[in-house]
Scaffold this active site. Structure first.
Site, PDB file in Angstrom:
ATOM      1  N   HIS A 101       0.885  -1.173   0.000  1.00  0.00           N
ATOM      2  CA  HIS A 101       0.000   0.000   0.000  1.00  0.00           C
ATOM      3  C   HIS A 101       0.918   1.217   0.000  1.00  0.00           C
ATOM      4  CE1 HIS A 101      -2.412  -3.013   2.224  1.00  0.00           C
ATOM      5  NE2 HIS A 101      -3.480  -2.414   1.734  1.00  0.00           N
ATOM      6  N   ASP A 104       2.197   1.941   3.379  1.00  0.00           N
ATOM      7  CA  ASP A 104       3.133   0.989   4.001  1.00  0.00           C
ATOM      8  C   ASP A 104       4.557   1.417   3.700  1.00  0.00           C
ATOM      9  OD1 ASP A 104       0.896  -0.703   4.278  1.00  0.00           O
ATOM     10  OD2 ASP A 104       1.433  -1.888   2.515  1.00  0.00           O
TER      11      ASP A 104
HETATM   12  C1  XLS Z   1      -7.754  -6.705   3.840  1.00  0.00           C
HETATM   13  C2  XLS Z   1      -7.208  -6.912   2.507  1.00  0.00           C
HETATM   14  C3  XLS Z   1      -6.024  -6.024   2.156  1.00  0.00           C
HETATM   15  C4  XLS Z   1      -5.820  -6.013   0.675  1.00  0.00           C
HETATM   16  C5  XLS Z   1      -4.983  -4.874   0.201  1.00  0.00           C
HETATM   17  O1  XLS Z   1      -8.503  -7.507   4.351  1.00  0.00           O
HETATM   18  O2  XLS Z   1      -6.886  -8.259   2.340  1.00  0.00           O
HETATM   19  O3  XLS Z   1      -4.889  -6.422   2.840  1.00  0.00           O
HETATM   20  O4  XLS Z   1      -5.269  -7.190   0.208  1.00  0.00           O
HETATM   21  O5  XLS Z   1      -5.548  -3.645   0.513  1.00  0.00           O
END
Ligand code: XLS
Ligand code: NI
Ligand code: NI
Length: 439
Positions: A101, A104
């Site tokens: 993200h 992140d």
């Molecule tokens: C949350 C999601 C997230 C996505 C990316 O439950 O799995 O981690 O994969 O935003």
């Protein structure tokens, strides 16, 4: 140069199924070919930045419990160190990809402009480290859910100001992904959903969300980003009802809003089970329309009702999943298997990150080998062939090519009488499945 994983000698090697070395692959042999493709090509494994490097063991009942050497210093220092830890880890593990993200990899600043600057600085370093190590970006995404401004959603927010903010952030996340040669871009709904219908205009929020996706499609064209757009369904959490509930819901939403051609699905195992489906159900629904784009490889705990994001270790599940992936034309194409998974709070050692990923890669490699056997097994396939054989008859062909009529079918039934009930052979198929799992 500082090393964060000194106990691991690069890279983790394949030692075969008789090895008991926890720092070796027993089943994942990157070069081994299955159905004309190497395992590396089938899987395109990716490490999830948010869990593996930003995760600290926090849960609903307690704060972070792990100290990570890279997560120290000023926010930008920590971001740089974390990036270096990511590339060292991916290289030593032998995972060709990572996913992130925007928030992140780079910290949010005091203003929007400062956040963009932070992101740009880190993207420049990531670009260099990608080049140095050969590790590539499977997908990028925007975190449009953590900051309190997104409490009532991003694209589906009742306040157009928040919508605009989300759109601006999305623009930079897509551009960062483009700059880093990302092969896909993921939209997971975050807080796109509702807590109560008492304050929610459902129809309007659907329109808003479609508008945001359309803007993203337009911008993708404008900047020449060639990566695949993916939507990741999830039924609830954080909101009580997430709009991208499951694969079928998302596909029909895309169809209704003229967006169908621009998106594929990123199926996450734990989200499938939260929706009351199996992982293979979600994969099958997507693959039936050649829309299975990528996979978030993890697993939930059926005794816990939330997204526990555990590393996949269940061989039945990896096998049934690989049966679907192998049957989709071209497999996952630009997609891959992203370990959207975290170690349990009690697994606090950095070595656990290696064990977890190695275990997950081996579980899927083994699933691939068994899936290949099952799909090539004569007795198994004959049962399914026989089950549908009547559709190859002139009558079946007529119906499927749209040349039948209710009148003609009535004539057929008047002549042919009562159909004979055929066995679905479920238990026999389960025997074949288990026999082959064991081989
Ligand atoms: C949350 C999601 C997230 C996505 C990316 O439950 O799995 O981690 O994969 O935003
Ligand atoms: Ni996910
Ligand atoms: Ni998830």
């Amino acid at each position: 140069m500082k090393t964060y994983f000194p106990k691991v000698q690069a890279p983790i090697a394949f030692e075969g199924r008789n090895s008991r070395n926890p720092l070796a692959f027993k089943w994942y042999d990157a070069k081994q070919k299955v159905r004309g493709k190497t395992m590396a090509e089938h899987f395109r494994f990716a490490v999830a930045y948010w869990h593996t490097f930003k995760g600290n063991g926090a849960d609903m009942f307690g704060p972070g419990a792990w100290v990570r050497e890279w997560n120290v210093g000023s926010p930008m220092e920590a971001a740089e160190n974390t990036l270096r830890a990511n590339f060292e880890f991916c290289q030593k593990l032998g995972a060709p990809f990572y996913c992130f993200h925007d928030r992140d990899i780079a910290p949010e600043g005091a203003t929007f402009a400062e956040s963009c600057n932070n992101l740009e600085t880190i993207v420049a370093l990531a670009k260099k480290l990608q080049k140095d190590t050969g590790t590539r970006l499977l997908w990028g995404t925007a975190n449009l859910f953590s900051n309190p401004r997104y409490t009532h959603g991003a694209g589906t927010n009742p306040d157009v100001h928040v919508f605009a903010y989300a759109a601006a952030q999305l623009k930079h996340a897509i551009e960062a992904t483009h700059e880093l040669g990302g092969q896909n871009y993921v939209f997971w709904g975050g807080r796109e959903g509702y807590e109560t219908l008492l304050n929610t205009r459902y129809g309007q929020e659907q329109e808003q969300f479609a508008a945001l996706l359309q803007l993203a499609v337009d911008h993708k064209k404008k900047i020449g980003f060639k990566g695949q757009f993916l939507i990741e369904p999830k039924p609830h959490e954080p909101t009580k009802h997430q709009y991208d509930f499951d694969t079928a819901t998302v596909l029909s939403f895309l169809r209704a809003h003229g967006l169908y051609d621009y998106f594929k699905i990123n199926v996450e195992a734990n989200h499938a089970t939260l929706a009351g489906h199996t992982f293979e159900h979600e994969l099958t629904v997507a693959a039936a329309e050649n829309k299975l784009g990528s996979i978030d490889a993890n697993i939930g705990d059926l005794l816990l009702g939330w997204d526990t994001d555990q590393f996949p270790s269940n061989l039945y599940s990896t096998t049934t999943a690989m049966m679907v992936v192998l049957q989709q034309k071209g497999g996952l194409n630009t997609g891959g298997f992203n370990f959207d998974a975290k170690c349990r709070r009690g697994s606090n050692d950095v070595m656990d990150l290696f064990y977890a990923h190695i275990g997950g890669m081996d579980a899927f490699a083994r699933g691939l080998l068994v899936a290949d056997k099952i799909l090539s097994d004569k007795p198994y396939n004959q049962i399914i062939e026989d089950r549908y054989a009547s559709w190859k008859s002139p009558l079946g062909k007529k119906i499927l090519s749209g040349k039948a009529s209710l009148d003609a079918l009535e004539q057929y039934v008047l002549k042919a009488g009562e159909p004979v009930l055929q066995s679905g052979r479920q238990e026999l198929l389960e025997i074949h499945f288990n026999d082959l799992l064991n081989s």
